[in-house]
Design an enzyme around this catalytic site. Structure first.
Site, mmCIF file in Angstrom:
data_model
loop_
_atom_site.group_PDB
_atom_site.id
_atom_site.type_symbol
_atom_site.label_atom_id
_atom_site.label_comp_id
_atom_site.label_asym_id
_atom_site.label_seq_id
_atom_site.Cartn_x
_atom_site.Cartn_y
_atom_site.Cartn_z
ATOM 1 N N GLU A 120 -5.676 -2.220 -0.409
ATOM 2 C CA GLU A 120 -4.557 -1.262 -0.444
ATOM 3 C C GLU A 120 -5.051 0.179 -0.358
ATOM 4 O O GLU A 120 -4.394 1.039 0.220
ATOM 5 C CB GLU A 120 -3.700 -1.477 -1.695
ATOM 6 C CG GLU A 120 -3.168 -2.901 -1.862
ATOM 7 C CD GLU A 120 -2.519 -3.484 -0.619
ATOM 8 O OE1 GLU A 120 -1.920 -2.726 0.164
ATOM 9 O OE2 GLU A 120 -2.630 -4.713 -0.412
ATOM 10 N N GLU A 140 0.781 -1.227 0.000
ATOM 11 C CA GLU A 140 0.000 0.000 0.000
ATOM 12 C C GLU A 140 0.815 1.281 0.000
ATOM 13 O O GLU A 140 0.322 2.312 0.441
ATOM 14 C CB GLU A 140 -0.912 0.004 1.228
ATOM 15 C CG GLU A 140 -0.178 0.160 2.593
ATOM 16 C CD GLU A 140 0.164 -1.166 3.253
ATOM 17 O OE1 GLU A 140 0.198 -2.181 2.546
ATOM 18 O OE2 GLU A 140 0.399 -1.163 4.479
#
Ligand SMILES: [Zn+2]
Length: 950
Positions: A363, A344
């Site tokens: 994410e 992420e």
């Protein structure tokens, strides 16, 4: 991060052995260096003899692994020139970093993290901020290798409150290690050329492999990144490019200078140099964000879906979190070599698979939960990951309400976490961590799935409004900073008391600490008083251990207890929507009384929609009432999630000997009427464990007959492989039924699979034209390869090499391991563990697992692992923690005395290679021990019950 493989594996079941470890392992500081010689034969007799051996694997002696907090970073300027092997260059990078720091206390040294970087110590400088040309305060430098420190000794003390600049020039290699700043390659399908990509992966603690830094999540700073690249490449980082300019004295080279970032943790910094292309869209709203999806030029046409759902989910989260996405752009890039499922990085998400909705949603959720507000230390990793897992479900539900992911994903998480967490060697959601290798190991089922599940529990007992308000306040109070679970508890308590959702004398902290700081979960036993219309509820920790008489003392000494929000319904009122607590089961009481029970001929169910992560046991009469309603054609009057819980509970409670297998099998009989996916998925994963334990025994014939009798109605209905039904759940059920039908050779599944596969083989353009329906491909491929020969296998191998869709590639790879040709299995294992073959390093354990699950392959896989442990360990290098996945799959298959003995002696001899997988070592030993115990405790009775039925 998204987990690439869940360590879940239905059927990690446990033994009674490792009590001491789970408590001592975190202690960390005890000196326990010498391995105690243990006679393997004796191990069988006494678990206690095993303890010192396991402790050696578990403990280490260093404890000053954290950075001193006398100097804090405020801003990093990074200049990095990337050499990607063009014109005889090597694969390397030249870096310079300027770290602006604030001295918080007077100090005569500055400690940074650095691993495998070639620092130019002679040119390293520390100067007063604003006077960078002035006096260099560096007196000397040294490394503390064990804890990754690079220490700069100073000629005079830094003054508290003053700012300084640390300047370090360095070089590094772009390795293929999948951590830090590394390189990866792909073959351009249009030209056949090998292309190189340089990419970062820093979480949890590998930023230190890319630049010297203070690599702890709470040491946030701003980053201004400058990437030097050749003209033919592009570069991407967390922020947009502010300007691009030619590099002085280097024709054909350019500097991309990126905007300065927000205050952020080092593990979220990212940069990439590649020749990829992108497609873009703008989000709507007050602060439009440019959303770009990057892919290799020959796969750019696979990005449309991600570009459609990504911006929608981002906007949904802006509303959900009540806080706008704070960066001006969002990039997502699909990479050929990637260790995690996805990462992420703020403003630059990297991922390996096809961009499925759940990965994107996970994410993007981190952009708030993790990136904007970060856990103070890895101990609270579950806050990041549990939350992202939970919110991702809401995000996917927003773009695909028809998928009903809230039920499906919650239930699947429930089943997986309950298995993992019923081991004594499990760990609390909030777990003390010390070393980088500890950190890597907690990216597991407990952090993700149990973390998610207990957030769902709070949402269900507090109600959506209270839950969301608490979360929003938590984010607003900690913007660009760090927080602990206690900070979240406080916000939720405030909102819950305002709304009256919680008794005033209870706080979220008091309740939730029992769920996050303790290992495991309870089994609630409800015994009804049919005469007076009441029930008595007691709790104790559930351990998926098969009880024997000697165990009673050990389990009754476990004093864990939970504050449980207990809901219930019954045949008279039937309300499966009210998930709020009707009773709070306290910790300090041995029994809790519940009134409002129905009349004696009506059933009761506790824990509506499996709100709390626990099991429920009933008295025999209530089980009987439930079995009757399920078998009597009225199973749909019980909510589907509670049908799941009933099946899972009855199977596990029979396993542990808390109830008789007869009750369990009587209940399973209702499955002949069940047509929904979730109950079947639950029943079949439980039966799969038993399948594994029986498939190498005399009772296997009766077991197959029993399975066929349960499955016959559905196989008749859904056994046509080509006839894929509509709807997410129906598709999953179809795929599940087809896989069991071909395993048990029901209907004509094997013939259909063979015919379909041959149809594909005859296609003139098989790489673009595949007649096999998507959802059954893994079954069809596996079945065709298992019952086919070399011809089918070679065809699949060719398709595998040519596939450029990641999910298809993985499906083919797993199928290759289904063959019964032993020489092909040997060849695959060999290829999967060498550099630069067609099988990528991060996929090798997937292939290994497929081979180990194959009846013919198990022996081969086990011998390969045992004989080549050192080679496999070295092959995975910094990611040697992947060995845990090998151990898990092997542990799942073993049960006999001999296997257990051989396995333990192997682990004893090879401790040095298993250091990074200590948790999995413990879990897999526990798993084999308990399977072994199951055989001793249940085999006779279970096979007798089977024989009576068939
Ligand atoms: Zn994550």
């Amino acid at each position: 991060m998204t987990l690439k493989y869940s360590s879940s594996t239905v059927g990690v079941w446990l033994a009674n052995a490792l009590v001491v470890l789970s408590s001592t392992a975190e202690g960390g500081e005890i000196e326990f260096r010498n391995s105690v010689g243990i006679d393997t034969v004796e191990i069988m007799g006494s678990f206690w003899a095993l303890v010192p051996l396991l402790l050696v694997l578990t403990l280490s002696t260093v404890n000053c692994y954290r950075l001193p907090k006398n100097v804090l970073p405020e801003k990093y300027t990074l200049e990095i020139i990337t050499n990607l092997g063009d014109h005889g260059q090597n694969f390397s990078f030249d870096g310079k970093v300027w770290i602006h720091v604030l001295a918080v206390e007077p100090t005569d040294s500055i400690t940074l993290h650095s691993v495998d970087l070639d620092i130019d110590r002679a040119l390293t400088k520390v100067t007063v901020e604003g006077d960078e040309a002035g006096k260099n305060l560096v007196n000397g430098t040294h490394y503390v290798k064990k804890v990754n420190f690079f220490v700069i000794e100073l000629s005079e003390k830094l003054l508290a409150g003053n700012r300084y600049v640390v300047y370090i020039p360095y070089r590094g290699n772009l390795t293929q290690g999948l951590a830090g700043y590394y390189r990866s390659s792909y073959q351009d399908r249009r030209t056949g050329e090998t292309k190189w990509v340089a990419v970062t992966q820093f979480e949890p603690s590998d930023a230190r492999r890319a630049f010297p830094c203070m690599d702890e999540p709470a040491m946030k700073a701003k980053f201004q990144v400058n990437l030097g690249r050749m003209e033919k490449y592009k570069s991407i980082s967390n922020m947009p490019i502010a300007k691009t300019e030619p590099m002085k004295d280097s024709p054909g080279w350019f500097w991309d200078r990126f905007e300065e970032s927000k205050n952020m943790s080092t593990y979220l910094v990212a940069y990439i140099v590649c020749d990829f292309e992108y497609k873009s869209a703008m989000t709507e709203g007050k602060h439009p964000v440019e959303y770009r999806i990057w892919a290799r030029p020959d796969a750019i046409n696979q990005t449309d879906y991600a570009l459609e759902v990504g911006p929608k989910i981002l906007q949904y989260y802006e509303k959900y979190f009540d806080y706008d996405y704070p960066l001006p752009k969002m990039d997502m890039i699909a990479l050929p070599d990637f260790n995690s499922g996805a990462m992420e990085n703020w403003g630059l998400v990297t991922y390996s698979k096809q961009s499925v909705a759940s990965v994107i949603a996970h994410e993007l959720a981190h952009q708030w939960f993790g990136n904007l507000v970060t856990m103070s230390w890895w101990t609270d990793l579950w806050l990041n990951e549990g939350f992202a897992t939970y919110v991702a479900i809401l995000g996917v539900n927003h773009v695909h309400p028809e998928w009903k992911v809230f039920d499906i994903d919650s239930t699947e998480n429930f089943l997986i976490l309950m298995n993992a967490d019923s081991l004594k060697s499990s760990h609390p959601v909030s777990v003390p961590v010390r070393y980088p290798s500890d950190i890597n190991q907690i990216f597991d089922t407990i952090s993700y799935k149990k973390g998610m599940y207990i957030l769902r529990m709070m949402y269900l007992f507090l109600g959506e409004d209270v839950f969301r308000k608490g979360v929003n306040q938590y984010i607003k109070d900690n913007l660009y900073g760090n927080a602990k679970q206690d900070d979240l508890w406080e916000m939720l308590t405030t909102q819950a008391h305002i709304a009256g959702a919680l008794p005033k004398d209870l706080t979220i902290k008091v309740i939730m600490d029992t769920w996050t700081l303790q290992t495991g979960f309870p089994v609630i036993t409800a015994v009804r008083d049919y005469e007076h219309g009441t029930a008595t509820v007691t709790q104790k920790r559930f351990l998926a251990d098969v009880k024997t008489d000697d165990d009673d003392e050990v389990s009754s000494s476990d004093e864990s207890c939970w504050i449980v929000p207990l809901s219930h319904t019954n045949e008279k009122e039937v309300d499966f929507n009210n998930t709020k607590a009707k009773t709070w089961v306290a910790c300090n009481k041995t029994e809790t009384q519940v009134s409002e029970m129905p009349s004696a001929d009506q059933w009761v169910i506790f824990n509506i929609k499996a709100t709390a992560a626990l099991r429920v046991n009933y008295d025999e009469k209530n089980w009987d009432l439930l079995t009757k309603v399920l078998n009597g054609g009225k199973h749909e009057s019980i909510d589907v999630i509670n049908r799941v819980a009933l099946i899972d509970d009855v199977m596990h409670l029979a396993w542990t000997k808390d109830l008789d297998y007869k009750i369990a099998l009587d209940m399973l009989d209702y499955l002949t009427q069940e047509t929904e996916y979730l109950p079947w998925r639950t029943a079949l994963s439980n039966l799969n464990v038993i399948n594994r334990l029986l498939r190498r025994t005399l009772a296997y014939g009766d077991f197959r007959t029993f399975m066929k009798s349960l499955l016959t109605p559905l196989v008749e209905k859904m056994g046509d492989i080509k006839k894929v039904p509509n709807g997410n759940q129906a598709i999953k059920l179809h795929s599940l039924i087809v896989s069991w039908a071909s395993r048990l050779d029901m209907g004509n599944c094997r013939t259909q699979a063979r015919e379909l596969f041959h149809e594909w083989m005859e296609s003139s353009d098989p790489d673009n034209n595949n007649p096999i329906p998507q959802d059954v491909r893994s079954n069809v491929y596996c079945s065709a390869l298992k019952y086919g020969g070399e011809e089918e296998w070679s065809f699949a191998w060719k398709r595998y090499k040519k596939a450029n869709v990641a999910a298809e590639k993985m499906t083919l790879l797993s199928a290759l391991g289904c063959t019964r040709e032993t020489w092909l299995l040997y060849r695959l294992l060999d290829l999967a563990h060498k550099d630069d073959t067609d099988i990528r390093k991060q996929d090798s354990h997937t292939l290994f697992a497929s081979i180990a699950r194959n009846e013919v392959g198990l022996e081969i896989a086990r011998n390969f692992f045992i004989s080549n442990i050192k080679q496999i360990h070295d092959f995975h290098g910094v990611k040697a923690s992947r060995l845990s996945r090998y151990l898990t799959v092997l542990g799942d298959q073993m049960f006999s005395d001999n296997e257990l003995q051989e396995y333990m002696s192997f682990i004893e001899k090879n401790g040095e290679y298993l250091k990074q997988s200590q948790r999995s070592v413990n879990q897999s030993i526990e798993s084999v021990m308990v399977s072994n115990k199951w055989h001793k405790a249940h085999y006779k009775n279970f096979t007798k019950l089977l024989a009576e039925r068939v």
